[in-house]
Structure formats: C-alpha cells, structure tokens
Write a protein that holds these residues in place. Structure first.
Motif, PDB file in Angstrom:
ATOM      1  N   LEU A   1     108.218 -85.232  25.466  1.00  0.00           N
ATOM      2  CA  LEU A   1     108.600 -86.585  25.090  1.00  0.00           C
ATOM      3  C   LEU A   1     109.686 -87.140  26.009  1.00  0.00           C
ATOM      4  O   LEU A   1     110.042 -88.315  25.914  1.00  0.00           O
ATOM      5  N   ALA A   2     110.198 -86.280  26.911  1.00  0.00           N
ATOM      6  CA  ALA A   2     111.209 -86.741  27.855  1.00  0.00           C
ATOM      7  C   ALA A   2     110.554 -87.576  28.957  1.00  0.00           C
ATOM      8  O   ALA A   2     109.364 -87.449  29.228  1.00  0.00           O
ATOM      9  N   LYS A   3     111.334 -88.439  29.567  1.00  0.00           N
ATOM     10  CA  LYS A   3     110.890 -89.257  30.694  1.00  0.00           C
ATOM     11  C   LYS A   3     109.660 -90.096  30.363  1.00  0.00           C
ATOM     12  O   LYS A   3     108.775 -90.308  31.209  1.00  0.00           O
ATOM     13  N   LEU A   4     109.559 -90.570  29.123  1.00  0.00           N
ATOM     14  CA  LEU A   4     108.406 -91.367  28.707  1.00  0.00           C
ATOM     15  C   LEU A   4     108.347 -92.700  29.444  1.00  0.00           C
ATOM     16  O   LEU A   4     107.271 -93.243  29.673  1.00  0.00           O
ATOM     17  N   GLU A   5     109.507 -93.241  29.802  1.00  0.00           N
ATOM     18  CA  GLU A   5     109.518 -94.540  30.467  1.00  0.00           C
ATOM     19  C   GLU A   5     108.797 -94.458  31.807  1.00  0.00           C
ATOM     20  O   GLU A   5     107.941 -95.296  32.124  1.00  0.00           O
ATOM     21  N   ALA A   6     109.119 -93.433  32.595  1.00  0.00           N
ATOM     22  CA  ALA A   6     108.475 -93.270  33.893  1.00  0.00           C
ATOM     23  C   ALA A   6     107.000 -92.950  33.724  1.00  0.00           C
ATOM     24  O   ALA A   6     106.145 -93.456  34.468  1.00  0.00           O
ATOM     25  N   TYR A   7     106.684 -92.121  32.740  1.00  0.00           N
ATOM     26  CA  TYR A   7     105.279 -91.782  32.486  1.00  0.00           C
ATOM     27  C   TYR A   7     104.493 -93.028  32.079  1.00  0.00           C
ATOM     28  O   TYR A   7     103.377 -93.258  32.545  1.00  0.00           O
ATOM     29  N   GLY A   8     105.085 -93.830  31.213  1.00  0.00           N
ATOM     30  CA  GLY A   8     104.434 -95.060  30.784  1.00  0.00           C
ATOM     31  C   GLY A   8     104.182 -96.009  31.939  1.00  0.00           C
ATOM     32  O   GLY A   8     103.133 -96.660  32.015  1.00  0.00           O
ATOM     33  N   ASP A   9     105.129 -96.094  32.872  1.00  0.00           N
ATOM     34  CA  ASP A   9     104.946 -96.939  34.053  1.00  0.00           C
ATOM     35  C   ASP A   9     103.729 -96.481  34.855  1.00  0.00           C
ATOM     36  O   ASP A   9     102.937 -97.302  35.336  1.00  0.00           O
ATOM     37  N   THR A  10     103.585 -95.160  35.002  1.00  0.00           N
ATOM     38  CA  THR A  10     102.448 -94.623  35.751  1.00  0.00           C
ATOM     39  C   THR A  10     101.139 -94.912  35.037  1.00  0.00           C
ATOM     40  O   THR A  10     100.151 -95.321  35.666  1.00  0.00           O
ATOM     41  N   VAL A  11     101.121 -94.699  33.717  1.00  0.00           N
ATOM     42  CA  VAL A  11      99.908 -94.964  32.935  1.00  0.00           C
ATOM     43  C   VAL A  11      99.483 -96.417  33.095  1.00  0.00           C
ATOM     44  O   VAL A  11      98.315 -96.725  33.369  1.00  0.00           O
ATOM     45  N   ARG A  12     100.419 -97.319  32.917  1.00  0.00           N
ATOM     46  CA  ARG A  12     100.082 -98.743  33.003  1.00  0.00           C
ATOM     47  C   ARG A  12      99.637 -99.136  34.411  1.00  0.00           C
ATOM     48  O   ARG A  12      98.718 -99.941  34.584  1.00  0.00           O
ATOM     49  N   HIS A  13     100.283 -98.541  35.429  1.00  0.00           N
ATOM     50  CA  HIS A  13      99.877 -98.834  36.799  1.00  0.00           C
ATOM     51  C   HIS A  13      98.451 -98.367  37.062  1.00  0.00           C
ATOM     52  O   HIS A  13      97.639 -99.106  37.641  1.00  0.00           O
ATOM     53  N   VAL A  14      98.124 -97.137  36.664  1.00  0.00           N
ATOM     54  CA  VAL A  14      96.792 -96.588  36.921  1.00  0.00           C
ATOM     55  C   VAL A  14      95.730 -97.370  36.160  1.00  0.00           C
ATOM     56  O   VAL A  14      94.650 -97.675  36.699  1.00  0.00           O
ATOM     57  N   LEU A  15      96.002 -97.723  34.905  1.00  0.00           N
ATOM     58  CA  LEU A  15      95.028 -98.492  34.121  1.00  0.00           C
ATOM     59  C   LEU A  15      94.787 -99.862  34.746  1.00  0.00           C
ATOM     60  O   LEU A  15      93.643-100.330  34.832  1.00  0.00           O
ATOM     61  N   ALA A  16      95.857-100.497  35.197  1.00  0.00           N
ATOM     62  CA  ALA A  16      95.706-101.819  35.812  1.00  0.00           C
ATOM     63  C   ALA A  16      94.985-101.716  37.153  1.00  0.00           C
ATOM     64  O   ALA A  16      94.096-102.520  37.456  1.00  0.00           O
ATOM     65  N   ALA A  17      95.357-100.726  37.967  1.00  0.00           N
ATOM     66  CA  ALA A  17      94.758-100.588  39.291  1.00  0.00           C
ATOM     67  C   ALA A  17      93.286-100.207  39.217  1.00  0.00           C
ATOM     68  O   ALA A  17      92.485-100.613  40.062  1.00  0.00           O
ATOM     69  N   SER A  18      92.919 -99.423  38.222  1.00  0.00           N
ATOM     70  CA  SER A  18      91.526 -98.972  38.089  1.00  0.00           C
ATOM     71  C   SER A  18      90.666 -99.949  37.301  1.00  0.00           C
ATOM     72  O   SER A  18      89.435 -99.934  37.423  1.00  0.00           O
ATOM     73  N   GLY A  19      91.294-100.793  36.482  1.00  0.00           N
ATOM     74  CA  GLY A  19      90.529-101.676  35.614  1.00  0.00           C
ATOM     75  C   GLY A  19      89.785-100.918  34.532  1.00  0.00           C
ATOM     76  O   GLY A  19      88.702-101.354  34.084  1.00  0.00           O
ATOM     77  N   ALA A  20      90.331 -99.783  34.096  1.00  0.00           N
ATOM     78  CA  ALA A  20      89.665 -98.980  33.069  1.00  0.00           C
ATOM     79  C   ALA A  20      89.514 -99.762  31.768  1.00  0.00           C
ATOM     80  O   ALA A  20      90.485-100.329  31.268  1.00  0.00           O
ATOM     81  N   ARG A  21      88.309 -99.787  31.218  1.00  0.00           N
ATOM     82  CA  ARG A  21      88.052-100.503  29.976  1.00  0.00           C
ATOM     83  C   ARG A  21      88.323 -99.646  28.750  1.00  0.00           C
ATOM     84  O   ARG A  21      88.556-100.164  27.656  1.00  0.00           O
ATOM     85  N   VAL A  22      88.263 -98.328  28.939  1.00  0.00           N
ATOM     86  CA  VAL A  22      88.409 -97.385  27.822  1.00  0.00           C
ATOM     87  C   VAL A  22      89.336 -96.254  28.240  1.00  0.00           C
ATOM     88  O   VAL A  22      89.294 -95.798  29.378  1.00  0.00           O
ATOM     89  N   VAL A  23      90.189 -95.817  27.308  1.00  0.00           N
ATOM     90  CA  VAL A  23      90.989 -94.605  27.475  1.00  0.00           C
ATOM     91  C   VAL A  23      90.532 -93.610  26.427  1.00  0.00           C
ATOM     92  O   VAL A  23      90.567 -93.918  25.226  1.00  0.00           O
ATOM     93  N   VAL A  24      90.088 -92.443  26.862  1.00  0.00           N
ATOM     94  CA  VAL A  24      89.684 -91.387  25.933  1.00  0.00           C
ATOM     95  C   VAL A  24      90.837 -90.409  25.786  1.00  0.00           C
ATOM     96  O   VAL A  24      91.353 -89.881  26.785  1.00  0.00           O
ATOM     97  N   THR A  25      91.265 -90.179  24.555  1.00  0.00           N
ATOM     98  CA  THR A  25      92.353 -89.244  24.291  1.00  0.00           C
ATOM     99  C   THR A  25      92.054 -88.487  23.002  1.00  0.00           C
ATOM    100  O   THR A  25      90.948 -88.602  22.449  1.00  0.00           O
ATOM    101  N   ASN A  26      93.012 -87.712  22.496  1.00  0.00           N
ATOM    102  CA  ASN A  26      92.774 -86.982  21.251  1.00  0.00           C
ATOM    103  C   ASN A  26      93.691 -87.497  20.139  1.00  0.00           C
ATOM    104  O   ASN A  26      94.545 -88.366  20.361  1.00  0.00           O
ATOM    105  N   ASP A  27      93.521 -86.941  18.953  1.00  0.00           N
ATOM    106  CA  ASP A  27      94.276 -87.421  17.791  1.00  0.00           C
ATOM    107  C   ASP A  27      95.775 -87.257  17.979  1.00  0.00           C
ATOM    108  O   ASP A  27      96.554 -88.126  17.578  1.00  0.00           O
ATOM    109  N   ALA A  28      96.180 -86.150  18.590  1.00  0.00           N
ATOM    110  CA  ALA A  28      97.614 -85.883  18.729  1.00  0.00           C
ATOM    111  C   ALA A  28      98.301 -86.901  19.630  1.00  0.00           C
ATOM    112  O   ALA A  28      99.433 -87.312  19.368  1.00  0.00           O
ATOM    113  N   LEU A  29      97.632 -87.333  20.696  1.00  0.00           N
ATOM    114  CA  LEU A  29      98.259 -88.238  21.658  1.00  0.00           C
ATOM    115  C   LEU A  29      98.039 -89.718  21.337  1.00  0.00           C
ATOM    116  O   LEU A  29      98.717 -90.573  21.909  1.00  0.00           O
ATOM    117  N   ARG A  30      97.115 -90.010  20.455  1.00  0.00           N
ATOM    118  CA  ARG A  30      96.769 -91.419  20.227  1.00  0.00           C
ATOM    119  C   ARG A  30      97.968 -92.290  19.836  1.00  0.00           C
ATOM    120  O   ARG A  30      98.179 -93.355  20.450  1.00  0.00           O
TER     121      ARG A  30
END
Length: 588
Positions: free
Chosen positions: A91-120
């Motif tokens: 749970l540490a460094k979530l801000e930097a991780y979130g920045d990466t997630v948002r960048h990759v989703l925006a750059a790829s144009g992903a319509r769907v993110v598949v994850t599991n119950d724990a991370l949802r």
C-alpha cells in the motif's frame, strides 16, 4: 509460421503436457494443454460478450500466476491487444503507482481492466481517478461465467501482422511507452529462444518466478515454451523474494532444466539459502541457467555456481543473455553448454571508446560475453555518425531482423527516433570481441569528465563495495557545476542508518577515486528502500537526479556523533573486494 493461438489450438492433442501454477498460498493448480485451450476460448468469448472487438485493448492487473496467464491467453485468443500491468506490491507509494496506472490506461486506450476481488476496491477507488468513466473494471472470475448460448461464438482469425500485446517499457529513462508486439514477432522470437538458443526438446521443463507483466517472464515462459511442448511451473514472484530457496527447491522437485533470472536473484540465493535448505537438492537437471535484464556481475555468477556445485549444478549451465522489449525479448544468447566467457579490459582505453585487453597491473574491469545474434538477425556496432565500427571499438548497438517490433503505440515521434534507418537504435553501448557481444551501458547515461567517458555502472559497482552502502542500491549521474563543467554525483542507500555519514561519504569518494580515477563532486546518502526504481527493479537515474535537484530525496539523518568533531580517518570503512560486472539491458 504458426501464431501463438495456432499453437495453443494444435497442442490440445498433447493431453500429457501441462503448465503448473503455484499460488501465493502454496496451492498448486495443474492445467493440461487441452484445458488451456478450452479456458482460453472460454475467456475469449467472455471478453467478446463484454462488447470488445478484435484490436481493442484490455489491461490485466492480476497478482496470481494462473489468473494472469489464463486471462492473457483468453485476450489474445479473442484477437484483443493485452496490456500487462504490474499489481501493487504494498500500500506504500500508491500515488506513484496510480500515476503509472493512469498513464498506461490513457496511452493504451484500454477499454477494460481485468483484476481480482482483492484488488478491485483499491483500483476503483484510489487508482483509476477520472479514467474510471472510460474504463470498465471486470473481475477475473467473471470471465469464467459465460452464457452457455455464447459457447459457439465465432472467434476471430488472428494473423501474424496483428498486434498481440503492448509491453510498456519499465520507464528507467522516461515515461513508459507501449512497445507494439505482433503475433509474428512472438512466433519468430519464440523459435529463436527455444530452438536456436536453448535447443529445447519436449523433455525440458521450465521453472519461473519472474513477473508475468514483463517480457522475460511473459514471453520467455508463457509463450515461447508452448512452441517446443515444454512444461512450465510458475511461482509467485513475491514468494521467491520472501523465500529465495523456493526457486531452487522447485527446480529440484520439478526437475527443471530451464530457468532465467536477473543478476540480483543469483546474489540473493547465494547469500540467503541455508545449508539445511539446500542439503537434499539435486540440481544436476539444470542445463540452461539464463541471466539478463540488469547488469551482470561475473563474480556473482561464479559465486552462485560455486555455492551449488555440490548440489550437482553444472558450471556450463550458465547462460548470459541480452535483449529488450523493442526486440520482442531476446537479442543474443551465450553459447549453451559453454563455460562463462568474460573479457577483462583496460579502464583507461575504455574512456576513449576502445575495449583493449587489460595488462596484469593496469586498472581494469571484467565484462561478461552475451554471445551472438540469432540467425536471421543482424547486430551493428556504430559510431555517432552511424558508421559501423571495428573489433573492440565501443559504440551504439543497432539491431535488424524479424524480432524487431512495430514501434511505440500512439507515439510516432519516439518510433521514428528509435526505429529509423531500417534498424532498431537500442541506445545501448557495446563492442564485439571474437564474435561475441559485450554490453557496456546506456549512451545517454555516459558521464563525460574532461573529455573522458565514464560509465555510471562502474561508479555504482565500486561504491557498492564499500561497507555501509547497500549492494547495487546506488545511482551515479552527471550534472553541471556552477562553472558550467560536468561533474559526477552519486546517490546511495546506506545499509545502516546509524553509519557516521562523513566517514561513509569519504570511504565512497576514496574507493571511486582509487579504482576509477573519478572525483565525485557529491555523495548523497538516502534511506533504505527509497531509491527510485521501475516496476522491474531497475534504478531510475533521471528521476533520482530530478528528485535531488528538487530536494525530494529521503536523506539519511546526521550521525549521532558530534558533527563539529575533527574528521577521524580511522573511522573510514574499508572497501570490500571490488566486484566486476557487465550490463545486459531491457527484457533479457
């Protein structure tokens, strides 16, 4: 040439072949080849039922190996473009991780993110941000709940020129870019790895703890092995980090013949595995012990081979490699079955771009041979003008061949810069000697002092030998001094926070000056675990430099002793015996 999807479908006749997943809780799940294709088809139809069409991007954030692999092959079977993403380790460094997630989703144009119950909840509430309105979150378990009426839905025809997935670079020098990997790239590079490099047969068995969201784990162990009918056991990455003995114990139990890992894993296993843990192991089955993805230290590999020689590990099993995401995965392999090959070169000539063999009494460094390019692929070593260089001349590595990918998704400028003139301009520095390729570093990372070239990896290597500096946890880079001249700076994690700062700084400065002739303008000590790194563990030199300039590094506090006391040279820790290293960059 068959695509990965063709191979999955054709392999259903081999009911005796399987992949084995070890989950974080230790439970094992064995999936035979016919079931692997059935699960890929089922998940492909489930993704189609979500309204996704061929060419759409789907992101995968899945920590368990079976969740990830089955969803990945389902996405490719549906003709979708998978976007592997690393899950949050803590749970540490979530801000930097979130920045990466948002960048990759925006750059790829992903319509769907598949994850599991724990991370949802974490992903939906804290990471997606404004991206959540355009991106649908889907649970991995939902992909198995298909409407029976859709069981005969037609699956798309997947061709070699179609995109298979976007491998986002680790971002050690810039924001991550999505490398476009086609099905033809995967097929060509898989054949090169399994047959040209490893000379595999169905009798081989792979063991891997490598992260599946990076290409060495994904292509090297999920995709390539099915072309050679090689069965694989997948271990959770974090389980290996917590208990390094798991890796070698699994090789012993599974009778693994092929495994790969970065340099740090060999050092960790040599140091952390106890005699009791290793006592009953038989590692004589291992014939291909691959090493790549980060700087390789010859001494680390020798120590690992020596440590486990009594367990039957052959010194000829070691297999240094070179590769990168932009070349799908592998570029060169050391000649399988041959002992480790190294080249000890003169440091003075290296500063002038010439890798001359060292004399006995001259300052030197040892580099590891990464072998030769695969058949059908060409490597050039070129100078600043792009002209080919001769034997033992250091220059940029250019690559041409069918494994070179299609460029960066949605980034024409970066694609033109790196994929011009019919070659992939790797940005890596290297040279040839006796036909073998040796990697020296990154061209943009060079530190030029008084007209001489210095590699940051060399400075980092020497600094790591000083008692009190965490091994490998340091970054060297150049900056402009107030006079306008270039100067060298080192940022390093201190192994003991109570270390007397001035004594430790002096020890590092002395060691670097004595071995390399480099005068460090500043040594900055930071707290354990705070050095900026990519998701694959590579240091971020440029980000570290920026954080230093902006005062954002977590510095070690002042020593408890009286700062006004005169400096005591006897307090300087002695450098440990210097390690020798080479660097292999990128995917392998």
């Amino acid at each position: 040439m068959r695509t990965f999807i063709d191979v999955l479908r054709d392999n259903t006749i081999h009911g005796d072949r399987a992949v084995t997943f070890v989950r974080t809780n230790g439970q094992e799940r064995r999936v035979v080849y016919p079931e692997l294709w059935a699960e890929a088809s089922r998940r492909a139809r489930a993704l189609q039922a979500l309204g996704l069409s061929k060419g759409d991007r789907v992101a995968l954030i899945l920590p368990e190996p079976d969740e990830f692999v089955l969803s990945f092959v389902g996405a490719l079977t549906a003709g979708l473009v998978a976007v592997p993403m690393y899950p949050p380790a803590t749970l540490a460094k979530l801000e930097a991780y979130g920045d990466t997630v948002r960048h990759v989703l925006a750059a790829s144009g992903a319509r769907v993110v598949v994850t599991n119950d724990a991370l949802r909840p974490l992903i939906q509430e804290h990471l997606l941000g404004s991206q959540s309105a355009d991106t649908r979150l889907v649970l991995e378990r939902e992909l198995g709940a298909i409407d029976p009426g859709s069981a005969h839905t037609t699956l798309p025809d997947v061709r070699g020129e179609d995109l298979a997935f976007l491998q986002f670079t680790s971002g050690s020098t810039s924001r991550p870019k999505g490398v476009m990997v086609t099905h033809e790239n995967l097929s060509v590079n898989s054949h090169a790895i399994m047959f040209d490099g490893l000379r595999s047969t169905p009798e081989d068995r792979g063991v891997s703890w490598l992260p599946l969201y990076h290409d060495m784990g994904l292509i090297g162990f999920v995709i390539a092995p099915v072309y050679a009918l090689v069965q694989v056991m997948f271990l959770p990455t974090m389980s290996f980090i917590r208990r390094p003995s798991l890796w070698l114990d699994s090789i012993h139990r599974f009778r693994g013949t092929i495994t790969f890992a970065p340099n740090f894993a060999f050092a960790l296993a040599t140091r952390a595995v106890t005699e009791t843990q290793a006592g009953g192991w038989d590692l004589s089955c291992m014939r291909a012990l691959g090493c790549g993805a980060e700087p390789i230290q010859a001494d680390v590999l020798r120590a690992f081979l020596d440590r486990f020689a009594k367990n039957g590990l052959s010194p000829e099993s070691i297999l240094p490699c070179y590769g990168m995401a932009e070349a799908t995965l592998a570029v060169t392999f050391h000649d399988l079955g041959k002992p480790l090959t190294t080249d000890r070169i003169d440091l003075a000539t290296m500063k002038n771009g010439k890798a001359a063999p060292a004399q006995d009494d001259a300052p030197s460094m040892e580099l590891v041979s990464c072998g030769r390019a695969f058949p059908g692929h060409e490597i050039r070593i070129v100078g600043p003008d792009g002209a080919p260089l001769g034997e033992r001349q250091v220059g940029e590595i250019w690559l041409r061949g069918p494994s070179v990918t299609a460029g960066y998704f949605g980034d024409a400028e970066a694609t033109a810069e790196s994929f011009g003139d019919g070659y992939l301009h790797t940005g890596d520095l290297g040279y040839r000697a006796d036909g073998n390729v040796y990697i020296c570093g990154r061209s943009k990372d060079l530190i030029i002092l008084n007209g001489k070239n210095h590699y940051p990896q060399d400075i980092e290597r020497v600094a790591s030998t000083v008692d009190g500096i965490r091994d490998g946890q340091c970054v060297a880079f150049a900056r402009r001094s107030t006079s306008g001249a270039e100067e060298a700076v080192l940022v390093a994690e201190s192994r003991r926070l109570g270390e007397a700062k001035r004594a430790l700084v002096e020890a590092v400065t002395h060691a670097v000056r004595a071995e390399l002739g480099v005068q460090l303008a500043e040594v900055v000590l930071i707290k354990r675990g705070t050095l900026p790194k990519t998701s694959s563990g590579k240091v971020r030199r440029r980000e570290t430099k920026m954080r230093l300039e902006n005062g954002q590094l977590d510095l070690v506090g002042e020593p408890s002793d009286d700062a006004s006391a005169p400096f005591d040279s006897s307090a300087v820790p002695s450098p440990r015996a210097p390690a020798r290293e080479t660097e292999t960059r990128g995917a392998l």
